[in-house]
Design an enzyme around this catalytic site. Structure first.
Site, PDB file in Angstrom:
ATOM      1  N   PHE A 149       0.813  -1.221   0.000  1.00 19.39           N
ATOM      2  CA  PHE A 149       0.000   0.000   0.000  1.00 19.39           C
ATOM      3  C   PHE A 149       0.851   1.277   0.000  1.00 19.39           C
ATOM      4  O   PHE A 149       0.328   2.395   0.078  1.00 19.39           O
ATOM      5  CB  PHE A 149      -1.005  -0.004   1.152  1.00 19.39           C
ATOM      6  CG  PHE A 149      -2.233  -0.873   0.894  1.00 19.39           C
ATOM      7  CD1 PHE A 149      -2.535  -1.334  -0.374  1.00 19.39           C
ATOM      8  CD2 PHE A 149      -3.085  -1.210   1.937  1.00 19.39           C
ATOM      9  CE1 PHE A 149      -3.664  -2.124  -0.617  1.00 19.39           C
ATOM     10  CE2 PHE A 149      -4.225  -1.991   1.707  1.00 19.39           C
ATOM     11  CZ  PHE A 149      -4.510  -2.442   0.434  1.00 19.39           C
TER      12      PHE A 149
ATOM     13  N   ASN B  93       8.127  -2.982   2.014  1.00 16.17           N
ATOM     14  CA  ASN B  93       9.043  -2.261   1.118  1.00 16.17           C
ATOM     15  C   ASN B  93       8.528  -0.860   0.789  1.00 16.17           C
ATOM     16  O   ASN B  93       8.428  -0.455  -0.365  1.00 16.17           O
ATOM     17  CB  ASN B  93       9.320  -3.062  -0.165  1.00 16.17           C
ATOM     18  CG  ASN B  93       8.060  -3.426  -0.940  1.00 16.17           C
ATOM     19  OD1 ASN B  93       6.969  -3.509  -0.374  1.00 16.17           O
ATOM     20  ND2 ASN B  93       8.201  -3.652  -2.227  1.00 16.17           N
TER      21      ASN B  93
ATOM     22  N   HIS C 227       9.862 -13.796  -0.473  1.00 11.00           N
ATOM     23  CA  HIS C 227       9.856 -13.616  -1.927  1.00 11.00           C
ATOM     24  C   HIS C 227      11.099 -14.342  -2.415  1.00 11.00           C
ATOM     25  O   HIS C 227      12.220 -13.891  -2.195  1.00 11.00           O
ATOM     26  CB  HIS C 227       9.931 -12.118  -2.258  1.00 11.00           C
ATOM     27  CG  HIS C 227       9.991 -11.817  -3.721  1.00 11.00           C
ATOM     28  ND1 HIS C 227       9.139 -10.935  -4.330  1.00 11.00           N
ATOM     29  CD2 HIS C 227      10.801 -12.270  -4.717  1.00 11.00           C
ATOM     30  CE1 HIS C 227       9.421 -10.854  -5.623  1.00 11.00           C
ATOM     31  NE2 HIS C 227      10.434 -11.658  -5.874  1.00 11.00           N
TER      32      HIS C 227
ATOM     33  N   HIS D 220       3.700 -15.967  -3.731  1.00 18.70           N
ATOM     34  CA  HIS D 220       3.534 -15.970  -5.197  1.00 18.70           C
ATOM     35  C   HIS D 220       4.379 -17.009  -5.946  1.00 18.70           C
ATOM     36  O   HIS D 220       5.220 -16.664  -6.769  1.00 18.70           O
ATOM     37  CB  HIS D 220       3.752 -14.579  -5.796  1.00 18.70           C
ATOM     38  CG  HIS D 220       4.889 -13.760  -5.234  1.00 18.70           C
ATOM     39  ND1 HIS D 220       6.132 -14.273  -4.967  1.00 18.70           N
ATOM     40  CD2 HIS D 220       4.949 -12.446  -4.899  1.00 18.70           C
ATOM     41  CE1 HIS D 220       6.903 -13.314  -4.503  1.00 18.70           C
ATOM     42  NE2 HIS D 220       6.212 -12.203  -4.441  1.00 18.70           N
TER      43      HIS D 220
ATOM     44  N   ASP E 286      -0.857  -9.849  -4.086  1.00 20.40           N
ATOM     45  CA  ASP E 286       0.390  -9.123  -4.368  1.00 20.40           C
ATOM     46  C   ASP E 286       0.076  -7.779  -5.042  1.00 20.40           C
ATOM     47  O   ASP E 286       0.766  -7.367  -5.982  1.00 20.40           O
ATOM     48  CB  ASP E 286       1.351  -9.960  -5.215  1.00 20.40           C
ATOM     49  CG  ASP E 286       2.746  -9.352  -5.268  1.00 20.40           C
ATOM     50  OD1 ASP E 286       3.022  -8.406  -4.513  1.00 20.40           O
ATOM     51  OD2 ASP E 286       3.569  -9.834  -6.071  1.00 20.40           O
TER      52      ASP E 286
ATOM     53  N   HIS F 287       1.942   0.679  -9.434  1.00 19.15           N
ATOM     54  CA  HIS F 287       2.831   1.726  -9.957  1.00 19.15           C
ATOM     55  C   HIS F 287       1.971   2.536 -10.927  1.00 19.15           C
ATOM     56  O   HIS F 287       1.030   1.991 -11.521  1.00 19.15           O
ATOM     57  CB  HIS F 287       4.016   1.113 -10.706  1.00 19.15           C
ATOM     58  CG  HIS F 287       4.859   0.200  -9.863  1.00 19.15           C
ATOM     59  ND1 HIS F 287       5.741   0.668  -8.919  1.00 19.15           N
ATOM     60  CD2 HIS F 287       4.917  -1.151  -9.791  1.00 19.15           C
ATOM     61  CE1 HIS F 287       6.331  -0.355  -8.312  1.00 19.15           C
ATOM     62  NE2 HIS F 287       5.849  -1.478  -8.813  1.00 19.15           N
TER      63      HIS F 287
HETATM   64  O1  DOR Z   1       6.319  -7.314  -9.096  1.00 21.13           O
HETATM   65  C1  DOR Z   1       6.433  -7.097  -7.895  1.00 21.13           C
HETATM   66  N1  DOR Z   1       6.431  -5.832  -7.420  1.00 21.13           N
HETATM   67  N2  DOR Z   1       6.585  -8.111  -7.052  1.00 21.13           N
HETATM   68  C2  DOR Z   1       6.748  -7.930  -5.713  1.00 21.13           C
HETATM   69  O2  DOR Z   1       6.792  -8.908  -4.999  1.00 21.13           O
HETATM   70  C3  DOR Z   1       6.857  -6.563  -5.154  1.00 21.13           C
HETATM   71  C4  DOR Z   1       6.494  -5.570  -6.076  1.00 21.13           C
HETATM   72  C5  DOR Z   1       6.410  -4.137  -5.677  1.00 21.13           C
HETATM   73  O3  DOR Z   1       6.467  -3.833  -4.502  1.00 21.13           O
HETATM   74  O4  DOR Z   1       6.226  -3.350  -6.584  1.00 21.13           O
END
Ligand code: DOR
Length: 465
Positions: free
Chosen positions: A69, A100, A185, A239, A310, A314
């Site tokens: 988020f 992250n 992951h 995943h 998941d 973006h």
């Molecule tokens: O494609 C991905 N993007 N896989 C992930 O596990 C994390 C992620 C992200 O945080 O954008």
């Protein structure tokens, strides 16, 4: 003389409930956020609010145990309010959010900042992962026990953000300092680095699964499962994307649980890359049909424990950068249930199995308190769905701050109609109502437990007379 009716805050009348007993037609009464009565309640209960569930199926609230988020630090992509709003519009009542962000969620203060930010803004219940890394390895047992913490998450391969733990010594330190199921992951960082030149040379997104190939995933999964077994730590592999990993994981189910995503179950290479370009780019990659077939087979055989979205938003502008500078990830929390209900409609899995993967499964493997099933005394988290409703998923419907879905234009059969979080109706007739009153999810775990959590009971000894 008839008894005086009891009073509930909310009643759901004559829906088909998916309970641990199977499908049953019954009413539900909710009071103080909990389920207080189940059965034929007409004439015996009254309520402030009643929802007519005629023709609907009532599922235990969907728990999505993998969402990103982006708050704090990356709120132009997503934030806790919009992310959880999308969740409830999609029938999700609880989420586990990933570490992250910027700053990373590594310490108690980072976790507390997320809990504070969620208060009064989250539409569903929530828990936050702590990132496992070399800098906090020794503190993880304390950190994972904090209220509102979903557990520890480790990135073995870089995906998005700065969280990375690819070194065996660091991974062992992390595994040794904690008791709860650790989420991972699993992509092998060294192999990813070695192979990146393939896509740097071509700039072709269709080669995403070739860069981050089957061995990148398999090697990391084998490495972390072996280390988890050696250290007696329970593990959750996020995943899973390859047939080869599923074959391997099926032999290691005593301490390992498995997640698959709707994207890996629904899309296949090369078609998805040809059609969607970098919108289909995520890590680990969506792969060829034979892998998708193996994931479905693993669902049928019981190897898969949960479906997580998941959700990794973006913006479209970021996604439009030339590959491989385009970031990996796609939205998913809002489409998880519609996409999976469409698979139910197509006969790929039963509704009962779906509930096991999206409610009972997460509750069981993460030790969530009072959620995951329709049962007396449990939280009144309920997702009411119309299995016959045909709808088109569109970007307009997506609440995410990134405002797009890879399923734009997809027609599905099966749709969430009402969403109830601890007895509070937050989506009624597909529209948001009420207020964001999500709370931190509670866990049953006893992190100080002395014995290995997956140790089998000792065989009974026959006393010699
Ligand atoms: O494609 C991905 N993007 N896989 C992930 O596990 C994390 C992620 C992200 O945080 O954008």
């Amino acid at each position: 003389m008839s008894a005086i009716p009891q009073h509930a805050d909310l009643m759901i009348c004559v829906g088909t409930l998916i309970t641990p007993n199977g499908a049953e037609r019954a009413d539900i009464a909710c009071r103080g956020g909990r389920i207080v009565a189940l059965g034929a309640l007409k004439g015996r209960w009254t309520a402030d609010t009643t929802i007519d569930a005629t023709g609907l199926h009532v599922l235990p609230g969907v728990i999505d145990s993998q969402v990103h988020f982006r708050e704090p630090g990356l709120t132009h992509k997503e934030d806790l309010e919009a992310g959880t709003r999308g969740a409830v519009l999609g029938g999700v009542t609880g989420v586990f959010e990933m570490p992250n962000t910027n700053p990373l969620t590594l310490w108690q203060a980072d976790l507390q900042a997320k809990l504070d930010a969620a208060k009064g803004r989250a539409w569903c219940d929530y828990a936050f992962y702590i990132g496992g890394s070399g800098v906090n390895a020794e503190q993880l047992q304390t950190l994972e026990s904090l209220p509102g913490c979903a557990g520890v998450k480790v990135f073995m391969g870089s995906s998005f953000g700065d969280l990375l733990a690819d070194d065996n010594t660091v991974l062992k330190r992390i595994l040794r300092h904690g008791r709860r199921r650790m989420a991972v992951h699993a992509e092998d960082e060294a192999r990813l680095k070695e192979r990146k030149s393939i896509v740097e040379a071509s700039g072709d997104v269709c080669q995403h699964p070739e860069w981050r190939d089957v061995d990148s995933a398999l090697l990391a999964t084998q490495r972390i499962v072996t280390m988890a077994e050696d250290t007696g730590r329970r593990l959750h592999v996020l995943h899973v994307s390859t047939a080869e990993e599923m074959q391997y994981l099926a032999r290691h189910k005593r301490c390992v649980t498995v997640e698959v995503t709707p994207h890996h179950l629904t899309m296949a290479a090369p078609e998805c890359y040809q059609r969607l370009g970098s919108l289909a780019q995520m890590n680990p990659p969506v792969r060829e049909q034979r892998h998708q077939d193996a994931l479905w087979e693993a669902i049928r055989k019981g190897v898969v424990d949960v479906i997580g979205s998941d959700h990794a938003p973006h913006t479209l502008a970021e996604k439009a950068k030339p590959y491989p500078q385009s970031p990996s990830g796609m939205t998913g929390v809002q489409t998880l249930l519609p996409v999976m209900l469409d698979h139910v409609h197509a006969g790929r899995l039963s509704l009962q199995r779906l509930v096991d993967l999206t409610s009972a499964g997460p509750a069981r493997i993460f030790g969530i308190e009072g959620k995951g099933r329709i049962a007396l005394g449990y939280d009144a988290d309920l997702t009411l769905v119309d299995l016959a409703a045909r709808r088109t998923i569109t970007n307009d419907w997506i609440a995410s701050r990134s405002s797009w879905t890879p399923y734009d234009g997809k027609v599905v059969t099966g749709w969430p109609v009402h969403t109830i979080v601890r007895g509070q109706v937050v989506v009624r007739d597909e529209a948001l109502v009420g207020a964001p009153e999500g709370q931190a999810i509670r866990f049953l775990e006893t992190p100080d437990k002395k014995t290995s959590p997956f140790e089998l009971p000792q065989p009974l000894r026959v006393k010699n007379s």
